[in-house]
Design a protein around this motif. Structure first.
Motif, short mmCIF file in Angstrom:
data_model
loop_
_atom_site.label_atom_id
_atom_site.label_comp_id
_atom_site.label_asym_id
_atom_site.label_seq_id
_atom_site.Cartn_x
_atom_site.Cartn_y
_atom_site.Cartn_z
N GLY A 44 0.84 -1.20 0.00
CA GLY A 44 0.00 0.00 0.00
C GLY A 44 0.87 1.23 0.00
O GLY A 44 0.69 2.16 0.79
N ALA A 45 1.82 1.27 -0.90
CA ALA A 45 2.87 2.29 -0.91
C ALA A 45 2.36 3.71 -1.10
O ALA A 45 3.02 4.67 -0.71
CB ALA A 45 3.90 1.97 -1.99
N GLY A 46 1.18 3.85 -1.70
CA GLY A 46 0.64 5.20 -1.91
C GLY A 46 1.63 6.08 -2.64
O GLY A 46 2.27 5.66 -3.61
N PRO A 47 1.80 7.32 -2.18
CA PRO A 47 2.71 8.25 -2.86
C PRO A 47 4.18 8.07 -2.49
O PRO A 47 5.01 8.88 -2.84
CB PRO A 47 2.20 9.61 -2.42
CG PRO A 47 1.64 9.37 -1.06
CD PRO A 47 1.05 7.98 -1.11
N GLY A 48 4.50 6.99 -1.77
CA GLY A 48 5.91 6.70 -1.48
C GLY A 48 6.43 7.19 -0.15
O GLY A 48 7.64 7.33 0.03
N TYR A 49 5.54 7.41 0.80
CA TYR A 49 5.93 7.93 2.12
C TYR A 49 7.08 7.14 2.72
O TYR A 49 8.01 7.72 3.27
CB TYR A 49 4.71 7.91 3.05
CG TYR A 49 4.91 8.62 4.35
CD1 TYR A 49 4.76 10.00 4.44
CD2 TYR A 49 5.24 7.93 5.51
CE1 TYR A 49 4.93 10.67 5.64
CE2 TYR A 49 5.41 8.59 6.72
CZ TYR A 49 5.26 9.96 6.77
OH TYR A 49 5.43 10.62 7.97
N PHE A 50 7.03 5.81 2.62
CA PHE A 50 8.12 4.97 3.12
C PHE A 50 9.02 4.44 2.01
O PHE A 50 10.21 4.24 2.22
CB PHE A 50 7.57 3.80 3.95
CG PHE A 50 7.09 4.21 5.31
CD1 PHE A 50 7.98 4.55 6.30
CD2 PHE A 50 5.73 4.28 5.58
CE1 PHE A 50 7.55 4.95 7.56
CE2 PHE A 50 5.28 4.67 6.83
CZ PHE A 50 6.19 5.00 7.83
N ALA A 51 8.47 4.18 0.83
CA ALA A 51 9.27 3.62 -0.26
C ALA A 51 10.41 4.54 -0.68
O ALA A 51 11.53 4.08 -0.92
CB ALA A 51 8.38 3.30 -1.47
N VAL A 67 -2.81 -1.10 -4.95
CA VAL A 67 -3.93 -1.56 -5.77
C VAL A 67 -4.50 -0.42 -6.61
O VAL A 67 -5.14 -0.65 -7.62
CB VAL A 67 -5.02 -2.20 -4.86
CG1 VAL A 67 -5.74 -1.15 -4.04
CG2 VAL A 67 -5.98 -3.03 -5.67
N GLU A 68 -4.21 0.81 -6.21
CA GLU A 68 -4.80 2.00 -6.84
C GLU A 68 -3.84 2.58 -7.89
O GLU A 68 -2.76 3.08 -7.56
CB GLU A 68 -5.10 3.04 -5.76
CG GLU A 68 -5.60 4.37 -6.27
CD GLU A 68 -6.82 4.25 -7.17
OE1 GLU A 68 -6.75 4.76 -8.31
OE2 GLU A 68 -7.83 3.65 -6.74
N ILE A 94 -2.72 -7.03 -1.41
CA ILE A 94 -1.92 -7.67 -0.38
C ILE A 94 -2.28 -9.14 -0.20
O ILE A 94 -1.42 -9.93 0.18
CB ILE A 94 -2.06 -6.88 0.94
CG1 ILE A 94 -1.53 -5.46 0.74
CG2 ILE A 94 -1.33 -7.56 2.08
CD1 ILE A 94 -1.88 -4.49 1.85
N GLU A 95 -3.51 -9.52 -0.51
CA GLU A 95 -3.89 -10.91 -0.37
C GLU A 95 -3.35 -11.79 -1.50
O GLU A 95 -3.47 -13.02 -1.43
CB GLU A 95 -5.42 -11.06 -0.31
CG GLU A 95 -6.06 -10.42 0.90
CD GLU A 95 -6.59 -9.02 0.61
OE1 GLU A 95 -7.48 -8.58 1.35
OE2 GLU A 95 -6.13 -8.36 -0.34
N ASP A 96 -2.76 -11.18 -2.51
CA ASP A 96 -2.19 -11.92 -3.64
C ASP A 96 -1.01 -11.12 -4.20
O ASP A 96 -1.07 -10.57 -5.30
CB ASP A 96 -3.27 -12.15 -4.71
CG ASP A 96 -2.81 -13.09 -5.82
OD1 ASP A 96 -1.84 -13.84 -5.60
OD2 ASP A 96 -3.42 -13.04 -6.89
N ILE A 97 0.05 -11.04 -3.43
CA ILE A 97 1.21 -10.22 -3.78
C ILE A 97 1.91 -10.80 -5.01
O ILE A 97 2.28 -11.98 -5.01
CB ILE A 97 2.20 -10.14 -2.59
CG1 ILE A 97 1.51 -9.51 -1.37
CG2 ILE A 97 3.45 -9.34 -2.98
CD1 ILE A 97 2.31 -9.59 -0.08
N LEU A 111 -0.57 1.49 7.80
CA LEU A 111 -1.96 1.92 7.71
C LEU A 111 -2.66 1.33 6.48
O LEU A 111 -3.37 2.01 5.76
CB LEU A 111 -2.05 3.45 7.72
CG LEU A 111 -1.47 4.08 8.98
CD1 LEU A 111 -1.37 5.59 8.84
CD2 LEU A 111 -2.29 3.72 10.21
N VAL A 112 -2.44 0.04 6.27
CA VAL A 112 -3.01 -0.62 5.09
C VAL A 112 -3.67 -1.96 5.40
O VAL A 112 -4.59 -2.36 4.71
CB VAL A 112 -1.94 -0.77 3.99
CG1 VAL A 112 -0.88 -1.78 4.37
CG2 VAL A 112 -2.56 -1.08 2.65
#
Length: 189
Positions: A44-51, A67-68, A94-97, A111-112
């Motif tokens: 759930g990387a979103g805009p890359g806050y942690f990545a 997923v988005e 996440i259920e099928d990485i 938070l995912v």
């Protein structure tokens, strides 16, 4: 759990000064002990806050799963802007990485996990792609029994999270409440 998904029109909630003050990504990532050649997966990387900061801690690959498509598009722009060569975008859930077994040294789930349909299935997938001795960082909102606000139904109580992780063979190495509403778990496979 739920099929609730984050609304990409509220992207500013994912990266703002208040969030960075409460959850400084570099400090939080230090709990994972990312090695110089480690492969990291941000769920759930979103805009890359942690990545994005994780990419500076390793020469290994950093997989950013979301997923988005709009989230991945925004992250791709940042990856190109900063000329990051070790971030690889993955569309999926996440259920099928969409990764091979035992591929990641470190996994971030910030938070995912409250958004997955089945927490046990998600943790099973995390276990599948995480290498032996690998570490998972889980940051979530605490679910408190007295709360009745509709959004609270998407929370996972920390005891439930610990139980599911331990049932899948994880050992809890760090547990804390960085805020009154959030808990953080670092678990090792």
């Amino acid at each position: 759990m739920t099929n609730h998904r984050f609304d990409p029109t509220k992207l500013n909630k994912l990266d703002n000064p208040e969030r960075r003050k409460a959850f400084p990504p570099e400090k939080i990532l230090s709990l994972l002990q990312i090695g110089r050649n480690d492969v990291v997966l941000d769920l759930g990387a979103g805009p890359g806050y942690f990545a994005l900061p994780a990419a500076s801690l390793t020469t290994g690959k950093v997989f950013a799963l979301d997923v988005e498509p709009k989230m991945l598009e925004m992250l791709e722009q940042k990856v190109n802007q900063y000329s990051l060569k070790n971030i690889h975008l993955l569309k999926g859930n996440i259920e099928d990485i969409p990764m091979e077994n035992n591929q990641a040294d470190r996994i971030i789930a910030s938070l995912v996990l409250h958004e997955v349909e089945s927490l046990p299935k998600a943790v099973q997938e995390i276990d599948r792609v995480l290498k032996p001795e690998g570490r998972l960082l889980c940051l979530e909102l605490e679910k408190k029994p007295v709360e009745q606000v509709p959004a609270r139904r998407y929370r996972i109580h920390s005891d439930e999270m610990k139980k599911v992780l331990e049932e899948h063979g994880f050992h809890i190495v760090h547990f804390t409440f960085p805020t009154e509403q959030h808990y953080m778990i670092v678990a090792q496979k």
